[in-house]
Motif scaffolding. Structure first.
Motif, PDB file in Angstrom:
ATOM      1  N   LYS A 285       0.822  -1.211   0.000  1.00  0.00           N
ATOM      2  CA  LYS A 285       0.000   0.000   0.000  1.00  0.00           C
ATOM      3  C   LYS A 285       0.857   1.263   0.000  1.00  0.00           C
ATOM      4  CE  LYS A 285      -4.105  -2.081   1.872  1.00  0.00           C
ATOM      5  NZ  LYS A 285      -5.152  -2.025   2.861  1.00  0.00           N
ATOM      6  N   VAL A 286       1.746   1.336  -0.963  1.00  0.00           N
ATOM      7  CA  VAL A 286       2.570   2.525  -1.162  1.00  0.00           C
ATOM      8  C   VAL A 286       2.480   2.920  -2.629  1.00  0.00           C
ATOM      9  CG1 VAL A 286       4.208   1.944   0.663  1.00  0.00           C
ATOM     10  CG2 VAL A 286       4.669   1.193  -1.655  1.00  0.00           C
ATOM     11  N   PHE A 287       2.696   4.191  -2.914  1.00  0.00           N
ATOM     12  CA  PHE A 287       2.849   4.636  -4.284  1.00  0.00           C
ATOM     13  C   PHE A 287       4.321   4.797  -4.551  1.00  0.00           C
ATOM     14  CE2 PHE A 287      -1.566   6.208  -3.876  1.00  0.00           C
ATOM     15  CZ  PHE A 287      -2.087   5.520  -4.948  1.00  0.00           C
ATOM     16  N   PHE A 288       4.759   4.392  -5.713  1.00  0.00           N
ATOM     17  CA  PHE A 288       6.156   4.541  -6.055  1.00  0.00           C
ATOM     18  C   PHE A 288       6.408   5.927  -6.617  1.00  0.00           C
ATOM     19  CE2 PHE A 288       5.663  -0.113  -6.269  1.00  0.00           C
ATOM     20  CZ  PHE A 288       6.520  -0.400  -5.212  1.00  0.00           C
ATOM     21  N   ARG A 289       7.553   6.449  -6.308  1.00  0.00           N
ATOM     22  CA  ARG A 289       7.912   7.823  -6.645  1.00  0.00           C
ATOM     23  C   ARG A 289       8.820   7.871  -7.867  1.00  0.00           C
ATOM     24  NH1 ARG A 289       9.569   5.206  -2.458  1.00  0.00           N
ATOM     25  NH2 ARG A 289      11.742   4.707  -2.313  1.00  0.00           N
ATOM     26  N   ASP A 290       9.030   9.073  -8.371  1.00  0.00           N
ATOM     27  CA  ASP A 290      10.048   9.253  -9.400  1.00  0.00           C
ATOM     28  C   ASP A 290      11.362   9.603  -8.693  1.00  0.00           C
ATOM     29  OD1 ASP A 290       9.793  11.924  -8.653  1.00  0.00           O
ATOM     30  OD2 ASP A 290       9.034  12.590 -10.587  1.00  0.00           O
ATOM     31  N   LEU A 291      12.420   9.776  -9.447  1.00  0.00           N
ATOM     32  CA  LEU A 291      13.743   9.998  -8.850  1.00  0.00           C
ATOM     33  C   LEU A 291      13.805  11.311  -8.070  1.00  0.00           C
ATOM     34  CD1 LEU A 291      16.367   8.427  -8.679  1.00  0.00           C
ATOM     35  CD2 LEU A 291      17.195   9.701 -10.645  1.00  0.00           C
ATOM     36  N   ALA A 292      13.164  12.367  -8.567  1.00  0.00           N
ATOM     37  CA  ALA A 292      13.178  13.655  -7.857  1.00  0.00           C
ATOM     38  C   ALA A 292      12.459  13.542  -6.512  1.00  0.00           C
ATOM     39  CB  ALA A 292      12.541  14.735  -8.717  1.00  0.00           C
ATOM     40  N   LEU A 293      11.324  12.863  -6.487  1.00  0.00           N
ATOM     41  CA  LEU A 293      10.607  12.694  -5.227  1.00  0.00           C
ATOM     42  C   LEU A 293      11.382  11.770  -4.291  1.00  0.00           C
ATOM     43  CD1 LEU A 293       8.157  13.466  -3.598  1.00  0.00           C
ATOM     44  CD2 LEU A 293       6.903  11.609  -4.709  1.00  0.00           C
ATOM     45  N   GLN A 294      12.083  10.796  -4.840  1.00  0.00           N
ATOM     46  CA  GLN A 294      12.925   9.926  -4.015  1.00  0.00           C
ATOM     47  C   GLN A 294      14.007  10.749  -3.323  1.00  0.00           C
ATOM     48  OE1 GLN A 294      14.443   6.005  -5.367  1.00  0.00           O
ATOM     49  NE2 GLN A 294      16.450   6.913  -5.039  1.00  0.00           N
ATOM     50  N   ASP A 295      14.620  11.688  -4.035  1.00  0.00           N
ATOM     51  CA  ASP A 295      15.630  12.552  -3.429  1.00  0.00           C
ATOM     52  C   ASP A 295      15.029  13.400  -2.308  1.00  0.00           C
ATOM     53  OD1 ASP A 295      17.551  11.569  -5.141  1.00  0.00           O
ATOM     54  OD2 ASP A 295      17.574  13.343  -6.442  1.00  0.00           O
ATOM     55  N   THR A 296      13.828  13.907  -2.531  1.00  0.00           N
ATOM     56  CA  THR A 296      13.148  14.691  -1.498  1.00  0.00           C
ATOM     57  C   THR A 296      12.895  13.840  -0.264  1.00  0.00           C
ATOM     58  OG1 THR A 296      12.106  16.100  -3.155  1.00  0.00           O
ATOM     59  CG2 THR A 296      11.076  16.045  -0.989  1.00  0.00           C
ATOM     60  N   LEU A 297      12.490  12.601  -0.469  1.00  0.00           N
ATOM     61  CA  LEU A 297      12.262  11.691   0.653  1.00  0.00           C
ATOM     62  C   LEU A 297      13.560  11.443   1.415  1.00  0.00           C
ATOM     63  CD1 LEU A 297      10.455   9.778   2.262  1.00  0.00           C
ATOM     64  CD2 LEU A 297      10.913   8.025   0.536  1.00  0.00           C
ATOM     65  N   ALA A 298      14.660  11.215   0.719  1.00  0.00           N
ATOM     66  CA  ALA A 298      15.954  11.003   1.373  1.00  0.00           C
ATOM     67  C   ALA A 298      16.351  12.245   2.174  1.00  0.00           C
ATOM     68  CB  ALA A 298      17.028  10.677   0.339  1.00  0.00           C
ATOM     69  N   ASP A 299      16.136  13.421   1.611  1.00  0.00           N
ATOM     70  CA  ASP A 299      16.450  14.672   2.307  1.00  0.00           C
ATOM     71  C   ASP A 299      15.614  14.831   3.571  1.00  0.00           C
ATOM     72  OD1 ASP A 299      18.142  15.133   0.158  1.00  0.00           O
ATOM     73  OD2 ASP A 299      16.822  16.633  -0.772  1.00  0.00           O
ATOM     74  N   ARG A 300      14.350  14.460   3.491  1.00  0.00           N
ATOM     75  CA  ARG A 300      13.470  14.592   4.666  1.00  0.00           C
ATOM     76  C   ARG A 300      13.839  13.589   5.745  1.00  0.00           C
ATOM     77  NH1 ARG A 300       7.367  15.721   3.388  1.00  0.00           N
ATOM     78  NH2 ARG A 300       7.504  16.218   5.596  1.00  0.00           N
ATOM     79  N   ILE A 301      14.241  12.385   5.347  1.00  0.00           N
ATOM     80  CA  ILE A 301      14.700  11.402   6.331  1.00  0.00           C
ATOM     81  C   ILE A 301      15.935  11.925   7.048  1.00  0.00           C
ATOM     82  CG2 ILE A 301      15.797   9.128   6.583  1.00  0.00           C
ATOM     83  CD1 ILE A 301      13.829   8.117   4.437  1.00  0.00           C
ATOM     84  N   ALA A 302      16.886  12.479   6.291  1.00  0.00           N
ATOM     85  CA  ALA A 302      18.104  13.028   6.897  1.00  0.00           C
ATOM     86  C   ALA A 302      17.765  14.173   7.841  1.00  0.00           C
ATOM     87  CB  ALA A 302      19.068  13.491   5.815  1.00  0.00           C
ATOM     88  N   ASP A 303      16.855  15.041   7.434  1.00  0.00           N
ATOM     89  CA  ASP A 303      16.455  16.154   8.287  1.00  0.00           C
ATOM     90  C   ASP A 303      15.828  15.648   9.585  1.00  0.00           C
ATOM     91  OD1 ASP A 303      15.898  19.025   8.799  1.00  0.00           O
ATOM     92  OD2 ASP A 303      13.804  18.385   8.580  1.00  0.00           O
ATOM     93  N   LEU A 304      14.965  14.650   9.469  1.00  0.00           N
ATOM     94  CA  LEU A 304      14.342  14.061  10.655  1.00  0.00           C
ATOM     95  C   LEU A 304      15.389  13.459  11.585  1.00  0.00           C
ATOM     96  CD1 LEU A 304      11.781  13.117  12.184  1.00  0.00           C
ATOM     97  CD2 LEU A 304      11.899  11.025  10.813  1.00  0.00           C
ATOM     98  N   MET A 305      16.307  12.690  11.021  1.00  0.00           N
ATOM     99  CA  MET A 305      17.368  12.073  11.827  1.00  0.00           C
ATOM    100  C   MET A 305      18.169  13.138  12.572  1.00  0.00           C
ATOM    101  SD  MET A 305      17.386   8.665  11.313  1.00  0.00           S
ATOM    102  CE  MET A 305      19.046   8.072  11.538  1.00  0.00           C
ATOM    103  N   ASN A 306      18.504  14.204  11.880  1.00  0.00           N
ATOM    104  CA  ASN A 306      19.313  15.258  12.479  1.00  0.00           C
ATOM    105  C   ASN A 306      18.544  16.059  13.527  1.00  0.00           C
ATOM    106  OD1 ASN A 306      21.485  14.543  10.852  1.00  0.00           O
ATOM    107  ND2 ASN A 306      20.890  15.960   9.232  1.00  0.00           N
ATOM    108  N   ARG A 307      17.297  16.356  13.269  1.00  0.00           N
ATOM    109  CA  ARG A 307      16.514  17.181  14.196  1.00  0.00           C
ATOM    110  C   ARG A 307      16.193  16.455  15.495  1.00  0.00           C
ATOM    111  NH1 ARG A 307      11.455  18.646  12.694  1.00  0.00           N
ATOM    112  NH2 ARG A 307      11.431  17.389  10.833  1.00  0.00           N
TER     113      ARG A 307
END
Length: 100
Positions: free
Chosen positions: A40-62
């Motif tokens: 039950k997930v939608f697959f993303r394109d490469l640009a959205l994948q990069d955004t997801l990686a950036d948000r994960i890093a931000d969450l980890m850091n915060r």
């Protein structure tokens, strides 16, 4: 879904799937990367994948997390970039982690 020449035609789609909000769009606006999976997930394109990686890093850091598991990383291949997308995701996260 029906295959028509080089593309698939979606029929009888349910809008607002997975508790998302259905919104209006022009019938002439093409759908882009509308694909899902048994998890039950939608697959993303490469640009959205990069955004997801950036948000994960931000969450980890915060919030100061120091460990993460990238379970189901093979889903990155559904961006249309196969192994490249898989090998791009985790390093994009790791290079942004603050190790203080």
């Amino acid at each position: 879904m029906e295959k028509e020449t080089d593309f698939f035609l979606l029929k009888d789609c349910k809008r607002g799937t997975f508790m998302t909000k259905a919104s209006d769009h022009s019938s002439k606006t093409p759908l882009y990367k509308l694909s899902d999976h048994v998890y039950k997930v939608f697959f993303r394109d490469l640009a959205l994948q990069d955004t997801l990686a950036d948000r994960i890093a931000d969450l980890m850091n915060r919030i100061g997390l120091s460990q993460i598991s990238f379970d189901r990383l093979e889903g990155c291949s559904y961006t249309g970039h196969d192994e490249y997308a898989i090998s791009r995701f985790a390093p994009r996260c790791y290079t942004q982690f603050n190790y203080n």
